[in-house]
Scaffold this motif. Structure first.
Motif, PDB file in Angstrom:
ATOM      1  N   UNK A   1       0.988  -0.625  -5.198  1.00  0.00           N
ATOM      2  CA  UNK A   1       2.961  -0.595  -5.947  1.00  0.00           C
ATOM      3  C   UNK A   1       2.570  -2.226  -5.575  1.00  0.00           C
ATOM      4  N   UNK A   2       2.518  -3.439  -7.315  1.00  0.00           N
ATOM      5  CA  UNK A   2       3.622  -3.726  -6.755  1.00  0.00           C
ATOM      6  C   UNK A   2       4.832  -4.539  -7.231  1.00  0.00           C
TER       7      UNK A   2
ATOM      8  N   UNK B   1      -2.837 -12.547  -4.813  1.00  0.00           N
ATOM      9  CA  UNK B   1      -2.683 -10.793  -4.953  1.00  0.00           C
ATOM     10  C   UNK B   1      -4.166 -10.334  -4.317  1.00  0.00           C
ATOM     11  N   UNK B   2      -4.952 -10.742  -5.684  1.00  0.00           N
ATOM     12  CA  UNK B   2      -5.938  -9.465  -6.156  1.00  0.00           C
ATOM     13  C   UNK B   2      -7.519 -10.382  -4.806  1.00  0.00           C
ATOM     14  N   UNK B   3      -7.432 -11.755  -4.634  1.00  0.00           N
ATOM     15  CA  UNK B   3      -8.790 -12.135  -4.066  1.00  0.00           C
ATOM     16  C   UNK B   3      -8.054 -12.924  -2.737  1.00  0.00           C
ATOM     17  N   UNK B   4      -6.757 -12.590  -2.343  1.00  0.00           N
ATOM     18  CA  UNK B   4      -7.247 -13.395  -0.979  1.00  0.00           C
ATOM     19  C   UNK B   4      -6.064 -12.977  -0.022  1.00  0.00           C
TER      20      UNK B   4
ATOM     21  N   UNK C   1       0.922  -1.460  -0.279  1.00  0.00           N
ATOM     22  CA  UNK C   1       0.032  -0.197  -0.088  1.00  0.00           C
ATOM     23  C   UNK C   1       1.333   1.402  -0.155  1.00  0.00           C
ATOM     24  N   UNK C   2       1.816   1.448   0.693  1.00  0.00           N
ATOM     25  CA  UNK C   2       2.482   2.812   1.007  1.00  0.00           C
ATOM     26  C   UNK C   2       4.146   2.556  -0.228  1.00  0.00           C
ATOM     27  N   UNK C   3       4.248   1.347  -0.086  1.00  0.00           N
ATOM     28  CA  UNK C   3       5.679   1.280  -0.913  1.00  0.00           C
ATOM     29  C   UNK C   3       7.462   1.217  -0.117  1.00  0.00           C
ATOM     30  N   UNK C   4       6.948   1.367   1.284  1.00  0.00           N
ATOM     31  CA  UNK C   4       7.775   1.594   2.017  1.00  0.00           C
ATOM     32  C   UNK C   4       8.832   0.301   2.179  1.00  0.00           C
TER      33      UNK C   4
END
Length: 209
Positions: free
Chosen positions: A185-186, A161-164, A126-129
């Motif tokens: 971010x991926x 990633x998206x579903x679980x 979410x943040x990319x940290x």
């Protein structure tokens, strides 16, 4: 035609054959891979991998939290733990210092959202940290990966990633921070060009999201 993957498939530990395929592919791509029985073995191995006194950043990870590895690093006094230091810093006045500390620690320890049998690590954030240190900023990167995160290919990894992972992380973020999460971010790590830098501790048991 897209094959529907049941939700339970994202929580079931991979077979020994799948673990071997994933480990072999990762090794061929330059990662150092160790297949371990369980979390207890991972905790011991992490301690032996990290030099005493090293600056260590523990990335946000349910795997690290549930395994006890997060506390082992941040509370033991053996290391210069980055996370407690950053949490004590003022976000407004020390933003640049925080960014640098997170981007280039001696060691980063974390996990991934999925690991493919073709030898790629998939990280959603979410943040990319944690991404700069994962991608190359840290001198040593250690990922602890539960067996349920092993998937056949990149397509299935993104589905996982998206579903679980995202729904579970979203619920956690709502509870802890009072706001939703997102895959902003991926990062896909297909190979490690520096021998010995990227270490994957692949567990035979399931842990984390």
């Amino acid at each position: 035609m897209t094959t529907h993957i049941p939700a339970t498939a994202h929580t079931d530990p991979a077979s020994e054959e799948q673990l071997k395929r994933a480990a072999s592919a990762l090794t061929a791509h330059g990662f150092t891979v160790e297949v371990l029985d369980d979390v207890a073995a991972a905790r011991v191995r992490v301690e032996t991998l990290i030099p005493e006194g090293a600056g260590v950043f523990t990335a946000a990870s349910e795997t690290l939290r549930l395994s006890g590895i997060q506390d082992d690093i941040n509370s033991s006094g053996r290391y210069q733990a980055v996370k407690p230091r950053v949490l004590a810093m003022d976000r407004a006045t020390a933003a640049d210092d925080i960014r640098r500390l997170l981007a280039s620690p001696d060691v980063v320890v974390g996990s991934v959202a999925a690991l493919t049998e073709t030898g790629s690590l998939v990280v959603a954030s979410g943040s990319g940290s944690q991404l700069p240190s994962y991608a190359g900023g840290a001198g040593l990167a250690i990922w602890i990966v539960g067996a349920q995160k092993v998937v056949p290919d990149l397509h299935t990894a993104l589905r996982r990633v998206e579903d679980h992972a995202l729904p579970l992380e979203n619920a956690r973020a709502q509870e802890v921070y009072g706001r939703p999460s997102a895959v902003n971010r991926l990062l896909v790590l297909n190979a490690e060009p520096h021998p010995g830098r990227g270490v994957v501790l692949l567990l035979r048991e399931a842990i984390g999201f």
